[in-house]
Scaffold this motif. Structure first.
Motif, short mmCIF file in Angstrom:
data_model
loop_
_atom_site.label_atom_id
_atom_site.label_comp_id
_atom_site.label_asym_id
_atom_site.label_seq_id
_atom_site.Cartn_x
_atom_site.Cartn_y
_atom_site.Cartn_z
N TRP A 20 0.83 -1.21 0.00
CA TRP A 20 0.00 0.00 0.00
C TRP A 20 0.86 1.26 0.00
O TRP A 20 0.47 2.29 -0.57
CB TRP A 20 -0.96 0.01 1.20
N LEU A 21 2.04 1.21 0.62
CA LEU A 21 2.95 2.36 0.60
C LEU A 21 3.77 2.38 -0.68
O LEU A 21 4.01 3.44 -1.26
CB LEU A 21 3.86 2.33 1.82
N GLY A 22 4.22 1.21 -1.14
CA GLY A 22 5.01 1.15 -2.36
C GLY A 22 4.29 1.76 -3.54
O GLY A 22 4.89 2.48 -4.36
N ARG A 23 2.98 1.49 -3.65
CA ARG A 23 2.21 2.06 -4.76
C ARG A 23 2.17 3.58 -4.66
O ARG A 23 2.32 4.29 -5.67
CB ARG A 23 0.80 1.50 -4.75
N ARG A 24 1.98 4.09 -3.46
CA ARG A 24 1.92 5.55 -3.29
C ARG A 24 3.28 6.19 -3.55
O ARG A 24 3.37 7.28 -4.14
CB ARG A 24 1.41 5.90 -1.89
N MET A 25 4.34 5.55 -3.09
CA MET A 25 5.68 6.08 -3.35
C MET A 25 5.97 6.14 -4.85
O MET A 25 6.55 7.12 -5.33
CB MET A 25 6.74 5.21 -2.65
N PRO A 437 -5.03 -11.48 6.23
CA PRO A 437 -3.71 -11.95 5.82
C PRO A 437 -3.04 -10.96 4.89
O PRO A 437 -3.69 -10.21 4.17
CB PRO A 437 -4.02 -13.26 5.08
N ARG A 438 -1.71 -10.96 4.91
CA ARG A 438 -0.94 -10.10 4.01
C ARG A 438 -0.90 -10.74 2.64
O ARG A 438 -0.49 -11.88 2.48
CB ARG A 438 0.49 -9.92 4.54
N LEU A 439 -1.34 -9.99 1.63
CA LEU A 439 -1.37 -10.51 0.27
C LEU A 439 -0.13 -10.06 -0.47
O LEU A 439 0.28 -8.91 -0.38
CB LEU A 439 -2.62 -10.02 -0.46
N GLU A 440 0.47 -10.95 -1.22
CA GLU A 440 1.63 -10.59 -2.02
C GLU A 440 1.18 -9.77 -3.21
O GLU A 440 0.19 -10.08 -3.87
CB GLU A 440 2.35 -11.84 -2.52
N SER A 441 1.88 -8.68 -3.47
CA SER A 441 1.53 -7.80 -4.58
C SER A 441 2.58 -7.92 -5.67
O SER A 441 3.64 -8.50 -5.49
CB SER A 441 1.46 -6.35 -4.11
#
Length: 452
Positions: A20-25, A437-441
């Motif tokens: 969620w942060l990687g996409r915004r960065m 759960p944490r989903l792999e993106s």
């Protein structure tokens, strides 16, 4: 000749950048890049990337841990993802990355060269030489593990690479700039990030020219086998009776030295408060009057304007403005809740405003992009007269409002204040989301996530 711009210490951190942060960065990094190229051109953008203080501030304003070595990995990864679709338009290409991605750099450069028309083979050789210099010619105790190569359509480039010292748990970042580079083996760096941690064998120093020449001559005269025997004998003698070491006296001026502390929290000594107060005053007192065009974006208010003021400084600020990278983390917080959780709603509005301004500018309407520039100018005017809260109070208030701003960190969504949970008697939907759960993106699989 390329110049050395300064140094900094970066604590080594483990962890991953959440999707969620990687996409915004990626989105904000691309928009800031577009704004800089629009106003100042590609060459200036490459110069910014070669400036260690600006680079650290760039990562901090995008919600990455403000003092961490992970800024290097995450910024290179974010730019590679965010600028990929824009490479044809901007003429900027990001190659390499961390670990196995770094070893793909030469092949990437050759492929881009064939597509664009520059000599990718020569640039691939430059990539290998840069890595060799910082791993072999500069023997400072740091092992390279990241290599980012950013190249423009005209063949100009910047390299940002990083090494780690496992014993001291620190990292050193090296910046190279092709502009003015005349030699790979004599004073080639634009900057080296990392404080002195003992004896360094720097064969790229201009004063080491005689040493380089003698080493080449010795290799030809003695051959590798004889050299190995001589070194073994010398090491044995040194162990019994150390030879006196002759130190070279530095003859170059003192350079900026950015030392990033090991503590996670942002403290008053990490921030130039008058600059922060200028941003607060600019957003709170005159944003609605002077920047109505920015406020036309739905949901934008004083809090978003304050973040935009810091983003505008990254776009327009002079090098002297980035002596306190921690201040830029006050735009969008940090993934580890320092200085506070990432206010995702504010972050998204910042992206919306920047995107709207860039799109309008491409169509010939630069009013909104000019408003962002004026915001930076006004913030600097307010600095000399503005007063504001102490930093601990400022951070405490931001944390108190974090739930309303969509606060999120690697620990999950921020819950509402206790009194709100008691009055409503409802579970916080953000908590329910974070419990899943944490989903792999895609960004996880493609290597943007590791932060070390």
């Amino acid at each position: 000749m390329a110049r050395r711009a300064g140094s900094a210490d970066l604590p080594l951190h483990n962890g991953r950048v959440p999707a969620w942060l990687g996409r915004r960065m990626s989105r904000l990094g691309a928009l800031i890049t577009e704004a800089i190229v629009h106003h100042y051109g590609r060459d200036e953008y490459l110069r910014r990337l070669a400036h260690p203080f600006w680079f650290q501030s760039f990562g901090a304003v995008m919600g990455m841990d403000w003092h961490s070595s992970g800024i290097t990995t995450s910024v290179i990864g974010a730019l590679k993802h965010g600028l990929g679709p824009l490479s044809g338009e901007l003429g900027i290409h990001v190659c390499g990355g961390r670990g196995s991605h770094s070893r793909q750099t030469p092949q990437e450069l050759v492929a881009i060269g064939e597509r664009i028309g520059f000599d990718g083979t020569t640039l691939a050789k430059a990539s290998r030489l840069v890595a060799k210099v910082d791993s072999a010619a500069v023997q400072d105790g740091f092992d390279l593990y990241l290599h980012g190569f950013i190249v423009a359509d005209d063949g100009k480039w910047v390299v940002v690479q990083q090494g780690m010292n496992g014993d001291t748990r620190t990292a050193r970042r090296y910046h190279w700039l092709s502009e003015g580079l005349k030699s790979f083996v004599e004073a080639p760096h634009a900057a080296i990030d990392g404080k002195n941690q003992g004896e360094i064998v720097n064969l790229t120093d201009g004063r080491a020219a005689a040493s380089r020449e003698n080493q080449v001559k010795m290799l030809g005269d003695l051959g590798p086998d004889r050299i190995i025997r001589e070194v073994a004998a010398l090491e044995g003698r040194t162990a019994r009776s150390p030879l006196p070491q002759k130190r070279l006296r530095p003859d170059e001026p003192l350079l900026p030295n950015l030392i990033m502390p090991s503590h996670h929290d942002v403290r008053p000594e990490n921030v130039i408060m008058r600059r922060l107060h200028g941003a607060i005053a600019s957003a709170a007192e005159s944003g609605a009057r002077d920047f109505s065009d920015l406020l036309l974006v739905p949901g934008v208010g004083a809090r978003t304007i304050r973040s935009l003021a810091l983003v505008a400084e990254v776009v327009h600020g002079a090098p002297c403005r980035f002596a306190d990278p921690a201040r830029f983390s006050l735009a969008h917080g940090g993934k580890d809740r320092h200085p506070y959780p990432v206010p995702t709603k504010v972050f998204d509005k910042t992206i919306d405003v920047m995107k709207s301004a860039i799109v309008k500018a491409k169509l010939g309407n630069e009013e909104r992009l000019d408003a962002i520039r004026r915001l930076d100018e006004q913030t600097r005017r307010y600095e000399s007269v503005a007063a504001g809260p102490a930093l601990p109070d400022f951070i405490a208030e931001e944390r108190r409002r974090s739930h309303h701003y969509g606060g999120r960190s690697v620990f999950g969504w921020e819950p509402p204040p206790d009194h709100e949970r008691v009055s409503t008697g409802r579970k916080d939907p953000h908590q329910e989301i974070s419990a899943g759960p944490r989903l792999e993106s895609d960004s996880d699989r493609q290597g943007i996530s590791p932060t070390r």
